[in-house]
Scaffold this motif. Sequence first.
Motif, PDB file in Angstrom:
ATOM      1  N   TRP A   1      25.312  61.423  50.296  1.00 38.41           N
ATOM      2  CA  TRP A   1      26.662  61.311  49.754  1.00 38.41           C
ATOM      3  C   TRP A   1      27.575  60.385  50.547  1.00 38.41           C
ATOM      4  O   TRP A   1      28.627  59.989  50.033  1.00 38.41           O
ATOM      5  CB  TRP A   1      27.311  62.699  49.695  1.00 38.41           C
ATOM      6  N   LEU A   2      27.228  60.060  51.757  1.00 35.57           N
ATOM      7  CA  LEU A   2      28.101  59.234  52.592  1.00 35.57           C
ATOM      8  C   LEU A   2      27.554  57.815  52.703  1.00 35.57           C
ATOM      9  O   LEU A   2      26.340  57.606  52.740  1.00 35.57           O
ATOM     10  CB  LEU A   2      28.236  59.831  53.997  1.00 35.57           C
ATOM     11  N   THR A   3      28.474  56.847  52.790  1.00 33.06           N
ATOM     12  CA  THR A   3      28.104  55.453  52.998  1.00 33.06           C
ATOM     13  C   THR A   3      28.754  54.963  54.291  1.00 33.06           C
ATOM     14  O   THR A   3      29.497  55.686  54.948  1.00 33.06           O
ATOM     15  CB  THR A   3      28.572  54.571  51.829  1.00 33.06           C
ATOM     16  N   ARG A   4      28.498  53.709  54.624  1.00 33.06           N
ATOM     17  CA  ARG A   4      29.062  53.142  55.845  1.00 33.06           C
ATOM     18  C   ARG A   4      30.583  53.096  55.799  1.00 33.06           C
ATOM     19  O   ARG A   4      31.228  52.996  56.839  1.00 33.06           O
ATOM     20  CB  ARG A   4      28.501  51.742  56.075  1.00 33.06           C
ATOM     21  N   ASP A   5      31.161  53.164  54.607  1.00 39.42           N
ATOM     22  CA  ASP A   5      32.624  53.158  54.499  1.00 39.42           C
ATOM     23  C   ASP A   5      33.241  54.413  55.104  1.00 39.42           C
ATOM     24  O   ASP A   5      34.450  54.441  55.375  1.00 39.42           O
ATOM     25  CB  ASP A   5      33.048  53.048  53.029  1.00 39.42           C
ATOM     26  N   PHE A   6      32.423  55.448  55.305  1.00 37.91           N
ATOM     27  CA  PHE A   6      32.955  56.670  55.921  1.00 37.91           C
ATOM     28  C   PHE A   6      33.474  56.402  57.322  1.00 37.91           C
ATOM     29  O   PHE A   6      34.377  57.104  57.797  1.00 37.91           O
ATOM     30  CB  PHE A   6      31.863  57.748  55.961  1.00 37.91           C
ATOM     31  N   ALA A   7      32.908  55.407  58.007  1.00 39.95           N
ATOM     32  CA  ALA A   7      33.381  55.074  59.353  1.00 39.95           C
ATOM     33  C   ALA A   7      34.853  54.664  59.324  1.00 39.95           C
ATOM     34  O   ALA A   7      35.612  54.993  60.242  1.00 39.95           O
ATOM     35  CB  ALA A   7      32.535  53.959  59.958  1.00 39.95           C
ATOM     36  N   GLN A   8      35.262  53.963  58.284  1.00 47.92           N
ATOM     37  CA  GLN A   8      36.663  53.577  58.171  1.00 47.92           C
ATOM     38  C   GLN A   8      37.546  54.798  57.934  1.00 47.92           C
ATOM     39  O   GLN A   8      38.664  54.874  58.450  1.00 47.92           O
ATOM     40  CB  GLN A   8      36.825  52.565  57.041  1.00 47.92           C
ATOM     41  N   ILE A   9      37.052  55.753  57.145  1.00 48.49           N
ATOM     42  CA  ILE A   9      37.805  56.991  56.933  1.00 48.49           C
ATOM     43  C   ILE A   9      37.941  57.749  58.250  1.00 48.49           C
ATOM     44  O   ILE A   9      39.010  58.270  58.583  1.00 48.49           O
ATOM     45  CB  ILE A   9      37.108  57.860  55.871  1.00 48.49           C
ATOM     46  N   LEU A  10      36.845  57.801  59.005  1.00 48.65           N
ATOM     47  CA  LEU A  10      36.874  58.485  60.299  1.00 48.65           C
ATOM     48  C   LEU A  10      37.858  57.804  61.247  1.00 48.65           C
ATOM     49  O   LEU A  10      38.616  58.482  61.963  1.00 48.65           O
ATOM     50  CB  LEU A  10      35.474  58.495  60.900  1.00 48.65           C
ATOM     51  N   GLN A  11      37.866  56.487  61.262  1.00 49.08           N
ATOM     52  CA  GLN A  11      38.820  55.757  62.104  1.00 49.08           C
ATOM     53  C   GLN A  11      40.254  56.073  61.695  1.00 49.08           C
ATOM     54  O   GLN A  11      41.127  56.282  62.551  1.00 49.08           O
ATOM     55  CB  GLN A  11      38.557  54.258  61.997  1.00 49.08           C
ATOM     56  N   ALA A  12      40.501  56.131  60.387  1.00 47.19           N
ATOM     57  CA  ALA A  12      41.858  56.428  59.906  1.00 47.19           C
ATOM     58  C   ALA A  12      42.287  57.834  60.315  1.00 47.19           C
ATOM     59  O   ALA A  12      43.448  58.066  60.690  1.00 47.19           O
ATOM     60  CB  ALA A  12      41.914  56.281  58.387  1.00 47.19           C
ATOM     61  N   ILE A  13      41.355  58.793  60.261  1.00 44.89           N
ATOM     62  CA  ILE A  13      41.673  60.160  60.668  1.00 44.89           C
ATOM     63  C   ILE A  13      42.024  60.212  62.151  1.00 44.89           C
ATOM     64  O   ILE A  13      42.996  60.861  62.561  1.00 44.89           O
ATOM     65  CB  ILE A  13      40.494  61.100  60.354  1.00 44.89           C
ATOM     66  N   LEU A  14      41.246  59.513  62.967  1.00 41.59           N
ATOM     67  CA  LEU A  14      41.518  59.510  64.406  1.00 41.59           C
ATOM     68  C   LEU A  14      42.878  58.879  64.698  1.00 41.59           C
ATOM     69  O   LEU A  14      43.639  59.375  65.540  1.00 41.59           O
ATOM     70  CB  LEU A  14      40.418  58.739  65.134  1.00 41.59           C
ATOM     71  N   ILE A  15      43.192  57.785  64.018  1.00 37.39           N
ATOM     72  CA  ILE A  15      44.495  57.135  64.221  1.00 37.39           C
ATOM     73  C   ILE A  15      45.624  58.069  63.803  1.00 37.39           C
ATOM     74  O   ILE A  15      46.665  58.161  64.466  1.00 37.39           O
ATOM     75  CB  ILE A  15      44.553  55.820  63.427  1.00 37.39           C
TER      76      ILE A  15
END
Length: 355
Positions: free
Chosen positions: A312-326
């Motif tokens: 269910w997850l793609t490499r775009d999840f890394a951008q979501i994770l970065q946004a959450i951390l920010i």
Amino acid sequence: MKAKLLAFRRSLTALIIGFLASAVLILCVGESPRHILQIFLNGAGGSAYDFGLTLYYAVPLVLTGLAVSIGLKTRLFNIGVEGQLTVGALAAALAGIVGPDSAPWNRLLGFGAALLAGGLWGALLGYLRARRRAHEVVAGIMLNFIAYGLTSWIALNFFKNPESQNPETMSIPTGARIPSFTFFQSAPVSWVLIIAPFAALCVWAYYRWTRAGFAMEAVGSNPEAARYAGISIATQQFWALTLGGMLSGLVGFIEVYGNTGKFVVGFSPGYGFMGVAVALVGRLNPLGILGAALLFAGLHKGSLDLDFETEWLTRDFAQILQAILILFMSCSNLIPASWQLRIEVLKRRLHGNRD
């Protein structure tokens, strides 16, 4: 020292909360957080090659994070980093093409050209902001577009590689390219790796030991007090964006001399914009930026396997994770502060019970 320790606690707590929130999100889409963590760890450092690529991604992020942080120190948002590193890359490539055959002198010329070109592009933004009162965000975005167009026009009309259909310039001399370490196998990691910690050390020393660095921090902390003390705010803003441009230009040198050996149109995957996230997560501290750059580089490298290893997850999840951390890092001054107060109250109560 107490304030720095408290800031570190807040940042660490915000990161932990951010990762916990990401774990909840992963559970909501039907994946296992432990499995996703294992994918990231294996992708970022599962082998010497993987770790080498993580380091390769981290070096530009350190430089762009430092460039953004210097602007933020004077309350300026340097969104023009992407254009500055693009200009620096073209300048490094052209210097290498027309420079001497001697490898040391060619590298030195390319290094100086990237530093100068990035600095001049940053100085142009600094002039527009400090002297013409243009908004640095709007002017920075416009200069990014100009940098893209100008470098592409020069590269493809005057220095295009006749042996390739790709949008790129001719190559610099083979001997001038910086060889990669064999330990990291085929990953493009060479001694340019030391540029990142050395740049962070220089920025820290600039703030800690120079009057100019103190004046720059004073402008960011309290502009009115700085003006009353005789510090020119416009001058500090100009030099903040200029120094940021110089650091950004070094990204171009690393790309040309440490990886491709030429200027490739659109080579940056968004280092300049990712530098904004690195600077914020690192809380504008050079040491924190080193850690944040390594974290974001690991997330970027580790996410490349998500498409193959998950349903269910793609490499775009890394951008979501970065946004959450920010997001959680931006709230770190609020959430952990209340917790710290409760901890202090609990300590006093326990101490009173002992007595």
